[in-house]
Design an enzyme around this catalytic site. Structure first.
Site, PDB file in Angstrom:
ATOM      1  N   SER A 162       0.854  -1.190   0.000  1.00 17.15           N
ATOM      2  CA  SER A 162       0.000   0.000   0.000  1.00 17.15           C
ATOM      3  C   SER A 162       0.891   1.241   0.000  1.00 17.15           C
ATOM      4  O   SER A 162       2.121   1.125   0.021  1.00 17.15           O
ATOM      5  CB  SER A 162      -0.881   0.005   1.240  1.00 17.15           C
ATOM      6  OG  SER A 162      -0.072   0.300   2.368  1.00 17.15           O
ATOM      7  N   LYS A 163       0.247   2.388   0.026  1.00 18.67           N
ATOM      8  CA  LYS A 163       0.994   3.651  -0.039  1.00 18.67           C
ATOM      9  C   LYS A 163       2.049   3.765   1.063  1.00 18.67           C
ATOM     10  O   LYS A 163       3.052   4.450   0.896  1.00 18.67           O
ATOM     11  CB  LYS A 163       0.016   4.828   0.057  1.00 18.67           C
ATOM     12  CG  LYS A 163      -0.824   4.964  -1.191  1.00 18.67           C
ATOM     13  CD  LYS A 163      -1.176   6.430  -1.456  1.00 18.67           C
ATOM     14  CE  LYS A 163      -1.961   6.590  -2.736  1.00 18.67           C
ATOM     15  NZ  LYS A 163      -3.416   6.454  -2.560  1.00 18.67           N
ATOM     16  N   ARG A 164       1.787   3.081   2.183  1.00 20.22           N
ATOM     17  CA  ARG A 164       2.766   3.117   3.278  1.00 20.22           C
ATOM     18  C   ARG A 164       4.142   2.635   2.827  1.00 20.22           C
ATOM     19  O   ARG A 164       5.159   3.008   3.375  1.00 20.22           O
ATOM     20  CB  ARG A 164       2.316   2.180   4.417  1.00 20.22           C
ATOM     21  CG  ARG A 164       1.263   2.734   5.315  1.00 20.22           C
ATOM     22  CD  ARG A 164       1.043   1.850   6.518  1.00 20.22           C
ATOM     23  NE  ARG A 164       0.749   0.459   6.169  1.00 20.22           N
ATOM     24  CZ  ARG A 164       1.543  -0.555   6.438  1.00 20.22           C
ATOM     25  NH1 ARG A 164       2.698  -0.370   7.031  1.00 20.22           N
ATOM     26  NH2 ARG A 164       1.185  -1.786   6.109  1.00 20.22           N
TER      27      ARG A 164
END
Ligand code: GLU
Length: 466
Positions: free
Chosen positions: A242-244
């Site tokens: 994910s964007k993390r």
């Protein structure tokens, strides 16, 4: 045998994720390999989260990757009549029924089941109501599919193998909502059957939907497609990518200077292998790819490996083939660059040193700017008083040159260092800083050639000013 038909069915609720791109690629590869058709279907029924911007962005990313589709884009929101017809068919055949239970009633039953340690499930309250009962009703209703309660449903999956689901575990699926809209699993099946899809290759986050969808296929008496559920892509911490974890969209990788073929090569190999071949061009992938050779477990995304592969693709590209992409990257920096001999020379001079086109742009940007800002290190280098001395000797020699080419530049520099009694580095570093503003760059002769005589002299003379 009928020709294979495959589809990619993104939901336009975000940019094209690299996981989605890999799914699209696997479908595309099979279509290419078999001479089949690749269909693009936009699953935009979630009207709150779907946007035109994401539709455009997904198509742009697919086009950039070169994953061309032969049919579509089809939009689910434009196909409601078809879904309605199919819903009515199931109703007419008594394979679906009206359900009047409200959200509150269902929630209360769910809570009770949980409290009694039972698995919550629709209890079939409205399953046996008759048409006469319906006629008396004034309450709003949804439509549920009358799923078989006995036996089991087998998902035959090319990647995961056979998986059996007990029918009694499955709810009577809502196929049509109270607000008069079809539900996701229903639209997918109607689309796949009416589009004659023969292979469904998708993320394994959909695996639990598959037995439900199979029951619908059977209710319509349609043959089942071949299923292949591709395991997810995870970050190094084993959580779903994910964007993390950094950039996850294809567009972001494009803008960071990755090449489409390198990204596809990396994604194809993430979860699939052909011997220990790391570098695989699209043509080879088309030859070798098989869903049955895709691994069963999730893959870990490794940005360093992608970077390494991208470097290989950049080095092996023809400079002309990198030009347009580099121009686009410059545009993002608001630098207008033309596709001409200087640009090609800039690419040639930096190709070996660049793992991304952004790195390439960093290295050759100086040649396309009117003024280059001096980095801290560059400034320090140029503030050395000796530099004025060195450049004082260098500049007239350069000015006197009739031919401004690599050999003559080399000769001038060699003569200067001999006269000054200094090492090459002592002159080369300030030249580099004066021309590029930095202390790390392409070769100084290449830098001078890119700038041309006039601009090179202008930048060198600039350092003589107090
Ligand atoms: N729209 C779904 C998604 O984006 C794909 C469903 C499918 O391939 O069946 O995850």
């Amino acid at each position: 045998m009928t020709k294979p038909r495959l589809r990619f069915a993104p939901s336009p609720t975000g940019h094209l994720h690299i996981g989605g791109a890999r799914t699209a690629l696997y479908n595309w590869l099979i279509a290419q390999k078999t001479g089949g058709t690749f269909v693009l279907r936009v699953e935009d029924t979630d009207r709150e989260r779907s946007t035109q911007e994401y539709v455009d962005s997904i198509m742009q990313a697919m086009t950039w990757l070169g994953l061309s589709w032969q049919e579509g884009p089809f939009f689910q929101t434009q196909r409601f009549d078809l879904y309605r017809e199919h819903m009515q068919k199931l109703l007419a055949e008594k394979k679906a029924y009206r359900c009047y239970c409200t959200a509150e009633e269902l929630e209360a039953k769910r809570a009770q089941a949980t409290q009694e340690h039972r698995k919550p499930k629709y209890e079939g309250t409205c399953r046996n109501l008759t048409e006469a009962d319906w006629a008396k009703e004034t309450r709003p209703f949804c439509i549920r599919f009358k799923a078989p309660q006995e036996g089991s449903t087998l998902v035959k999956d090319e990647i995961k193998g056979n998986i059996e689901f007990q029918n009694k575990e499955m709810d009577d699926l809502i196929i049509w909502r109270t607000d008069d809209s079809p539900t996701y699993n229903f639209t997918v099946v109607v689309d796949d059957v009416t589009m004659n899809i023969t292979h469904v290759i998708r993320g394994d986050d959909h695996l639990n939907n598959t037995p439900r969808q199979i029951l619908l296929y059977e209710a319509f008496d349609y043959p089942l497609p071949i299923f292949a559920h591709v395991p997810m892509i995870l970050g190094a911490d084993k959580a779903r990518l994910s964007k993390r974890h950094g950039a996850t969209s294809v567009i972001a990788y494009r803008d960071m200077g990755y090449l489409p073929e390198a990204l596809l090569n990396y994604l194809a190999r993430l979860g699939w292998s052909y011997g220990d071949k790391e570098v695989m061009r699209l043509k080879e992938m088309v030859n070798y790819f098989e869903t049955s050779a895709v691994g069963k477990s999730p893959s870990i995304f490794n940005p360093e490996k992608l970077l390494w592969l991208n470097g290989i693709y950049i080095r092996e590209s023809k400079p002309e083939d990198l030009a347009e992409e580099l121009i686009r990257l410059f545009k993002l920096r608001e630098i207008e660059v033309e596709n001409n001999a200087t640009l090609i020379a800039a690419i040639k001079a930096s190709q070996e040193k660049s793992k991304t086109l952004a790195e390439m742009a960093d290295l050759v940007e100086f040649a396309f700017l009117d003024h280059v800002p001096w980095s801290e290190a560059g400034k320090k280098m140029l503030e050395n008083e000796k530099v004025k001395d060195y450049f004082g000797r260098l500049i007239p020699k350069l000015e006197a040159l009739n031919t401004f080419d690599r050999d003559s530049l080399h000769q001038v520099v060699e003569t200067c260092i001999a006269e000054l009694g200094i090492k090459l580095k002592e002159l080369a570093q300030p030249i580099r800083a004066a021309l590029t503003g930095t202390t790390i760059s392409i070769g100084i002769y290449e830098a001078m050639l890119l700038l041309g005589k006039e601009k090179s002299l202008e930048r060198l003379k600039n350092c003589l000013k107090d």
